[in-house]
Design a protein around this motif. Sequence first.
Motif, PDB file in Angstrom:
ATOM      1  N   GLY A  16       0.775  -1.228   0.000  1.00 32.18           N
ATOM      2  CA  GLY A  16       0.000   0.000   0.000  1.00 32.18           C
ATOM      3  C   GLY A  16       0.805   1.276   0.000  1.00 32.18           C
ATOM      4  N   GLY A  17       2.097   1.186  -0.261  1.00 30.10           N
ATOM      5  CA  GLY A  17       2.919   2.381  -0.384  1.00 30.10           C
ATOM      6  C   GLY A  17       2.863   2.940  -1.798  1.00 30.10           C
ATOM      7  N   GLU A  18       3.405   4.126  -1.962  1.00 28.87           N
ATOM      8  CA  GLU A  18       3.411   4.791  -3.266  1.00 28.87           C
ATOM      9  C   GLU A  18       4.856   4.967  -3.729  1.00 28.87           C
ATOM     10  OE1 GLU A  18       1.545   8.846  -5.370  1.00 28.87           O
ATOM     11  OE2 GLU A  18       1.311   8.474  -3.219  1.00 28.87           O
ATOM     12  N   VAL A  19       5.110   4.747  -5.012  1.00 27.95           N
ATOM     13  CA  VAL A  19       6.463   4.828  -5.567  1.00 27.95           C
ATOM     14  C   VAL A  19       6.488   5.772  -6.756  1.00 27.95           C
ATOM     15  CG1 VAL A  19       8.337   3.558  -6.697  1.00 27.95           C
ATOM     16  CG2 VAL A  19       7.051   2.474  -4.847  1.00 27.95           C
ATOM     17  N   LYS A  20       7.489   6.617  -6.783  1.00 23.77           N
ATOM     18  CA  LYS A  20       7.780   7.424  -7.975  1.00 23.77           C
ATOM     19  C   LYS A  20       9.282   7.357  -8.239  1.00 23.77           C
ATOM     20  CE  LYS A  20       3.901  10.685  -7.527  1.00 23.77           C
ATOM     21  NZ  LYS A  20       3.121  10.173  -8.661  1.00 23.77           N
ATOM     22  N   TRP A  21       9.664   7.643  -9.493  1.00 23.63           N
ATOM     23  CA  TRP A  21      11.053   7.560  -9.930  1.00 23.63           C
ATOM     24  C   TRP A  21      11.554   8.950 -10.315  1.00 23.63           C
ATOM     25  CZ3 TRP A  21      13.694   2.727 -10.687  1.00 23.63           C
ATOM     26  CH2 TRP A  21      12.908   1.600 -10.401  1.00 23.63           C
ATOM     27  N   PHE A  22      12.829   9.194 -10.016  1.00 22.39           N
ATOM     28  CA  PHE A  22      13.497  10.401 -10.498  1.00 22.39           C
ATOM     29  C   PHE A  22      14.720   9.963 -11.280  1.00 22.39           C
ATOM     30  CE2 PHE A  22      16.531  13.916 -10.258  1.00 22.39           C
ATOM     31  CZ  PHE A  22      15.738  14.971 -10.696  1.00 22.39           C
ATOM     32  N   LEU A  23      14.770  10.311 -12.568  1.00 13.44           N
ATOM     33  CA  LEU A  23      15.852   9.900 -13.461  1.00 13.44           C
ATOM     34  C   LEU A  23      16.840  11.051 -13.593  1.00 13.44           C
ATOM     35  CD1 LEU A  23      13.612   7.837 -13.898  1.00 13.44           C
ATOM     36  CD2 LEU A  23      14.022   7.956 -16.352  1.00 13.44           C
ATOM     37  N   HIS A  24      18.008  10.842 -13.017  1.00 13.52           N
ATOM     38  CA  HIS A  24      18.998  11.916 -12.935  1.00 13.52           C
ATOM     39  C   HIS A  24      20.089  11.723 -13.997  1.00 13.52           C
ATOM     40  CE1 HIS A  24      22.748  13.632 -10.835  1.00 13.52           C
ATOM     41  NE2 HIS A  24      22.100  14.622 -11.407  1.00 13.52           N
ATOM     42  N   GLY A  25      20.283  12.720 -14.857  1.00 11.02           N
ATOM     43  CA  GLY A  25      21.377  12.661 -15.825  1.00 11.02           C
ATOM     44  C   GLY A  25      20.953  12.106 -17.174  1.00 11.02           C
ATOM     45  N   LYS A  26      21.889  12.121 -18.107  1.00 16.08           N
ATOM     46  CA  LYS A  26      21.618  11.750 -19.495  1.00 16.08           C
ATOM     47  C   LYS A  26      21.889  10.285 -19.806  1.00 16.08           C
ATOM     48  CE  LYS A  26      22.652  16.439 -21.155  1.00 16.08           C
ATOM     49  NZ  LYS A  26      23.507  17.263 -22.052  1.00 16.08           N
ATOM     50  N   THR A  27      22.473   9.560 -18.850  1.00 20.28           N
ATOM     51  CA  THR A  27      22.842   8.172 -19.152  1.00 20.28           C
ATOM     52  C   THR A  27      21.725   7.185 -18.828  1.00 20.28           C
ATOM     53  OG1 THR A  27      23.885   7.973 -16.975  1.00 20.28           O
ATOM     54  CG2 THR A  27      25.303   8.580 -18.815  1.00 20.28           C
ATOM     55  N   VAL A  28      20.670   7.635 -18.157  1.00 17.94           N
ATOM     56  CA  VAL A  28      19.559   6.735 -17.845  1.00 17.94           C
ATOM     57  C   VAL A  28      18.465   6.916 -18.894  1.00 17.94           C
ATOM     58  CG1 VAL A  28      18.543   8.402 -16.230  1.00 17.94           C
ATOM     59  CG2 VAL A  28      17.954   5.983 -16.045  1.00 17.94           C
ATOM     60  N   ASN A  29      17.974   5.807 -19.402  1.00 21.62           N
ATOM     61  CA  ASN A  29      17.043   5.789 -20.529  1.00 21.62           C
ATOM     62  C   ASN A  29      15.602   5.669 -20.039  1.00 21.62           C
ATOM     63  OD1 ASN A  29      15.614   5.318 -22.886  1.00 21.62           O
ATOM     64  ND2 ASN A  29      17.118   3.889 -23.734  1.00 21.62           N
ATOM     65  N   ARG A  30      14.790   6.677 -20.354  1.00 22.16           N
ATOM     66  CA  ARG A  30      13.387   6.665 -19.947  1.00 22.16           C
ATOM     67  C   ARG A  30      12.597   5.534 -20.612  1.00 22.16           C
ATOM     68  NH1 ARG A  30      11.594  11.296 -17.394  1.00 22.16           N
ATOM     69  NH2 ARG A  30       9.473  10.649 -17.873  1.00 22.16           N
ATOM     70  N   ASP A  31      13.091   5.032 -21.736  1.00 22.67           N
ATOM     71  CA  ASP A  31      12.372   3.986 -22.456  1.00 22.67           C
ATOM     72  C   ASP A  31      12.305   2.684 -21.662  1.00 22.67           C
ATOM     73  OD1 ASP A  31      11.967   5.726 -24.539  1.00 22.67           O
ATOM     74  OD2 ASP A  31      13.670   4.989 -25.716  1.00 22.67           O
ATOM     75  N   PHE A  32      13.169   2.538 -20.655  1.00 23.22           N
ATOM     76  CA  PHE A  32      13.156   1.329 -19.836  1.00 23.22           C
ATOM     77  C   PHE A  32      12.080   1.374 -18.748  1.00 23.22           C
ATOM     78  CE2 PHE A  32      17.807   0.763 -21.062  1.00 23.22           C
ATOM     79  CZ  PHE A  32      17.526  -0.268 -21.955  1.00 23.22           C
ATOM     80  N   LEU A  33      11.423   2.511 -18.576  1.00 24.76           N
ATOM     81  CA  LEU A  33      10.335   2.592 -17.605  1.00 24.76           C
ATOM     82  C   LEU A  33       9.156   1.732 -18.051  1.00 24.76           C
ATOM     83  CD1 LEU A  33      10.329   6.433 -16.934  1.00 24.76           C
ATOM     84  CD2 LEU A  33      10.597   4.699 -15.147  1.00 24.76           C
ATOM     85  N   ASP A  34       8.524   1.065 -17.101  1.00 28.54           N
ATOM     86  CA  ASP A  34       7.283   0.359 -17.392  1.00 28.54           C
ATOM     87  C   ASP A  34       6.143   1.373 -17.484  1.00 28.54           C
ATOM     88  OD1 ASP A  34       8.614  -2.028 -17.319  1.00 28.54           O
ATOM     89  OD2 ASP A  34       8.085  -2.469 -15.239  1.00 28.54           O
ATOM     90  N   GLU A  35       5.071   0.985 -18.171  1.00 28.68           N
ATOM     91  CA  GLU A  35       3.946   1.898 -18.351  1.00 28.68           C
ATOM     92  C   GLU A  35       3.339   2.343 -17.029  1.00 28.68           C
ATOM     93  OE1 GLU A  35       1.030   0.270 -20.940  1.00 28.68           O
ATOM     94  OE2 GLU A  35       2.356   0.233 -22.712  1.00 28.68           O
TER      95      GLU A  35
END
Length: 357
Positions: A36-55
């Motif tokens: 029952g917790g809530e999760v959000k992501w913060f993508l820091h920098g140019k080397t992490v690819n947003r395309d790997f995020l799940d929908e």
Amino acid sequence: MDYLAATAEKKYLMFISQNYSYAILRPLQREILARGGEVKWFLHGKTVNRDFLDESEQTLDSVDAIHDWQPDVLFAPSNSIPTFIPGVKVGVFHGFDAGKLNSKGQNDHFKVRGCFDLYCTQGPNTTAPFQALAKKHGFFQVKETGWPTLDPFFSEIENNPYKNPDDNRKTLLICSTFSKRLSLAPKLYEQIKAYSEQGKWRILVQFHPKMPSELVERYKALQNDNLTFVETDNVLPLLQAADVMLCDTSSILLMFILQRKPVVTFCNQAPGEHLIDITDVNKLTEAIDYAFTQPAELMAKIEHFCQQLHPYQDGLSSQRVLAASNELLLSNPALKPKPRNFIRNFKMRRKLNYWRW
């Protein structure tokens, strides 16, 4: 108190800067969402690819947004994070201690940068050094939990894309770090090329994401029925698919060896009895052949090493990390103030373009 149950209605931020961090934190995310917790992501920098995020995964796109959301806990598989963002800051490590030394002869794995409130260690050989550092500094706690990344590792991954049931050859996985000084990739290229042509083994190749692109392209050009070059944000299926690993001083070898499978290393910085380390390329084939036999004496040494590195095989490390984080959040222990880190925080503010105080 049931600290796992305390997850309900709390907010957890996943702070990442590399693609491999997705696989490190997703087992932890599953445990949080299940409670029952809530999760959000913060993508820091140019080397992490947003395309790997799940929908289903949600992101925060600025430090202002993090402040507005007010996370209770922040998880980061990195050496340092900004201390000017809210939340109890928990370090979960981006790999094992592979014995790499920096230019000053120091082991960066045990370098404390004044960013975290809690370090969740992987096993006895990392817990003891961090406990000594906690006693010395006084501004963070240490809890041995195991590594969340490995929770899915101790059950067989279904439909593993890197296994080939129609090919009965032994499978060799070749991994390398990106450091020119330590990497086997440029030094063993000709030998690996010869292996790819011989077809004695089925070969999988995977490099650190910071590997120079020109070297990556050279290895991609070797691909044929005997050798496959793999780029992925989740190495666990890849590790499960191989019988033996060839590596250098990359910490990925420690993940592989936890399967109780042999590792051949080339010029490893911290060779031990659990590894088959060579420094002469002419002995490479012999060493790999020996590793495939899984000799009893070597396997006993591997088992002893694994008990010190990561003794947990129950797949519950994420639960232990979550419980330890909630306990720190709710108990509010009397820790010393973190160091100011003016220079590091200024650099972080500049990178994140955040100047609110």
